[in-house]
Design a protein around this motif. Sequence first.
Motif, PDB file in Angstrom:
ATOM      1  N   TYR A  78       0.799  -1.226   0.000  1.00  0.00           N
ATOM      2  CA  TYR A  78       0.000   0.000   0.000  1.00  0.00           C
ATOM      3  C   TYR A  78       0.833   1.278   0.000  1.00  0.00           C
ATOM      4  O   TYR A  78       0.298   2.366  -0.202  1.00  0.00           O
ATOM      5  CB  TYR A  78      -0.933   0.012   1.213  1.00  0.00           C
ATOM      6  CG  TYR A  78      -2.050  -0.998   1.118  1.00  0.00           C
ATOM      7  CD1 TYR A  78      -3.213  -0.721   0.400  1.00  0.00           C
ATOM      8  CD2 TYR A  78      -1.948  -2.242   1.736  1.00  0.00           C
ATOM      9  CE1 TYR A  78      -4.239  -1.652   0.310  1.00  0.00           C
ATOM     10  CE2 TYR A  78      -2.972  -3.178   1.646  1.00  0.00           C
ATOM     11  CZ  TYR A  78      -4.110  -2.874   0.934  1.00  0.00           C
ATOM     12  OH  TYR A  78      -5.124  -3.796   0.841  1.00  0.00           O
ATOM     13  N   GLY A  88      -3.298   8.866   1.989  1.00  0.00           N
ATOM     14  CA  GLY A  88      -4.735   8.792   1.814  1.00  0.00           C
ATOM     15  C   GLY A  88      -5.405   7.893   2.832  1.00  0.00           C
ATOM     16  O   GLY A  88      -4.885   6.817   3.163  1.00  0.00           O
ATOM     17  N   SER A  89      -6.544   8.351   3.337  1.00  0.00           N
ATOM     18  CA  SER A  89      -7.263   7.591   4.361  1.00  0.00           C
ATOM     19  C   SER A  89      -7.789   6.264   3.822  1.00  0.00           C
ATOM     20  O   SER A  89      -7.827   5.264   4.551  1.00  0.00           O
ATOM     21  CB  SER A  89      -8.421   8.430   4.909  1.00  0.00           C
ATOM     22  OG  SER A  89      -9.311   8.794   3.879  1.00  0.00           O
ATOM     23  N   GLU A  90      -8.175   6.227   2.562  1.00  0.00           N
ATOM     24  CA  GLU A  90      -8.712   4.988   1.986  1.00  0.00           C
ATOM     25  C   GLU A  90      -7.642   3.905   1.937  1.00  0.00           C
ATOM     26  O   GLU A  90      -7.888   2.747   2.312  1.00  0.00           O
ATOM     27  CB  GLU A  90      -9.257   5.260   0.585  1.00  0.00           C
ATOM     28  CG  GLU A  90      -9.927   4.040  -0.045  1.00  0.00           C
ATOM     29  CD  GLU A  90     -10.542   4.344  -1.393  1.00  0.00           C
ATOM     30  OE1 GLU A  90     -10.929   3.387  -2.096  1.00  0.00           O
ATOM     31  OE2 GLU A  90     -10.642   5.536  -1.761  1.00  0.00           O
ATOM     32  N   ALA A  91      -6.440   4.282   1.493  1.00  0.00           N
ATOM     33  CA  ALA A  91      -5.339   3.320   1.435  1.00  0.00           C
ATOM     34  C   ALA A  91      -4.960   2.835   2.832  1.00  0.00           C
ATOM     35  O   ALA A  91      -4.711   1.640   3.052  1.00  0.00           O
ATOM     36  CB  ALA A  91      -4.127   3.939   0.739  1.00  0.00           C
ATOM     37  N   ASP A  93      -6.939   2.785   5.480  1.00  0.00           N
ATOM     38  CA  ASP A  93      -8.033   1.935   5.970  1.00  0.00           C
ATOM     39  C   ASP A  93      -7.924   0.525   5.395  1.00  0.00           C
ATOM     40  O   ASP A  93      -8.129  -0.464   6.108  1.00  0.00           O
ATOM     41  CB  ASP A  93      -9.386   2.544   5.610  1.00  0.00           C
ATOM     42  CG  ASP A  93      -9.710   3.781   6.441  1.00  0.00           C
ATOM     43  OD1 ASP A  93      -9.040   3.986   7.473  1.00  0.00           O
ATOM     44  OD2 ASP A  93     -10.615   4.529   6.042  1.00  0.00           O
ATOM     45  N   ASP A  94      -7.610   0.437   4.110  1.00  0.00           N
ATOM     46  CA  ASP A  94      -7.458  -0.880   3.470  1.00  0.00           C
ATOM     47  C   ASP A  94      -6.293  -1.652   4.095  1.00  0.00           C
ATOM     48  O   ASP A  94      -6.385  -2.866   4.327  1.00  0.00           O
ATOM     49  CB  ASP A  94      -7.224  -0.716   1.965  1.00  0.00           C
ATOM     50  CG  ASP A  94      -8.469  -0.234   1.235  1.00  0.00           C
ATOM     51  OD1 ASP A  94      -9.563  -0.346   1.809  1.00  0.00           O
ATOM     52  OD2 ASP A  94      -8.339   0.260   0.095  1.00  0.00           O
ATOM     53  N   THR A  97      -7.393  -2.818   7.567  1.00  0.00           N
ATOM     54  CA  THR A  97      -8.366  -3.916   7.459  1.00  0.00           C
ATOM     55  C   THR A  97      -7.674  -5.230   7.150  1.00  0.00           C
ATOM     56  O   THR A  97      -7.980  -6.270   7.755  1.00  0.00           O
ATOM     57  CB  THR A  97      -9.400  -3.599   6.356  1.00  0.00           C
ATOM     58  OG1 THR A  97     -10.110  -2.411   6.707  1.00  0.00           O
ATOM     59  CG2 THR A  97     -10.389  -4.746   6.209  1.00  0.00           C
TER      60      THR A  97
END
Length: 270
Positions: A78, A88-91, A93-94, A97
């Motif tokens: 990532y 980035g928050s999405e990266a 978060d992934d 997770t």
Amino acid sequence: MQKPVYNERYYKIKALLKNKDFQSDIARLKSEFAKYDVPVPADGFDSYREYLKWNEEFWQVWSKYEHSDTIKELWVKYANPDDNKIYGSEAMDDFETEKAKHVPPIYGQYLRDVAAKYGFDSKDEEIHEFLIHHVFLGKDEITDPSFTVVHERNDKTGKLEMFVKIFPWTVKDDIVQGWNFIRSEQEFIRKELDRNQEWKNFDRDYRIYELYELARERKASGDERHLDEITYSLYLKETNDQKMDMDNIKRIVATVRKRLGLNTELPIDN
């Protein structure tokens, strides 16, 4: 001393423990502990000391997985290859997770999230502590202190004071049963008074304070030496006390000012 207080919070907790979804959340957490070979007994540990020993082992296991090659490779997946940072928050978060599949859960945060899920304040430390005791010690009802003992230093007198704080649910029997504890706390106050009862070097210390004030006058009149140097020379001439050194002068003056309630700010010595 703790006891159950039959208020709204008490029964909300009792209802929570009966909630099947809550029970499933706790069972899921315990299954994760077992998965990483740090199991928790079904009914909890027999003592808080055993829990603390388990907790130490848990964090050793967590650290091993957190710093494993698997997580390092996952980070690379990532991260930006130029600086090895995730943007980035999405990266992020992934990443988190996927990482959760390979690392034991941080159970403190897990329980805070569970509290919030069922309508409790996740920042409520009393609720959080109860959930810790429920999971690890099998506690099934929340309790509150019958009374508390508080030690505070009086801002005006500088003396240590002790207060017994009672609550709306405190009764006379709570104080009677807890009297030995209260007496033991009194001993702390007595020792403090014993320590402060006699100022053995008062005459010497106060004389140094007087000489320090005289040194300020001399410096104002043109003496270019440091204040502690002037004070030391005056004191040595007066007493020939070879045990005193110049480094102690300011310390003693500051102590005198503090204990006599004088202005504790010493003048700048240029």
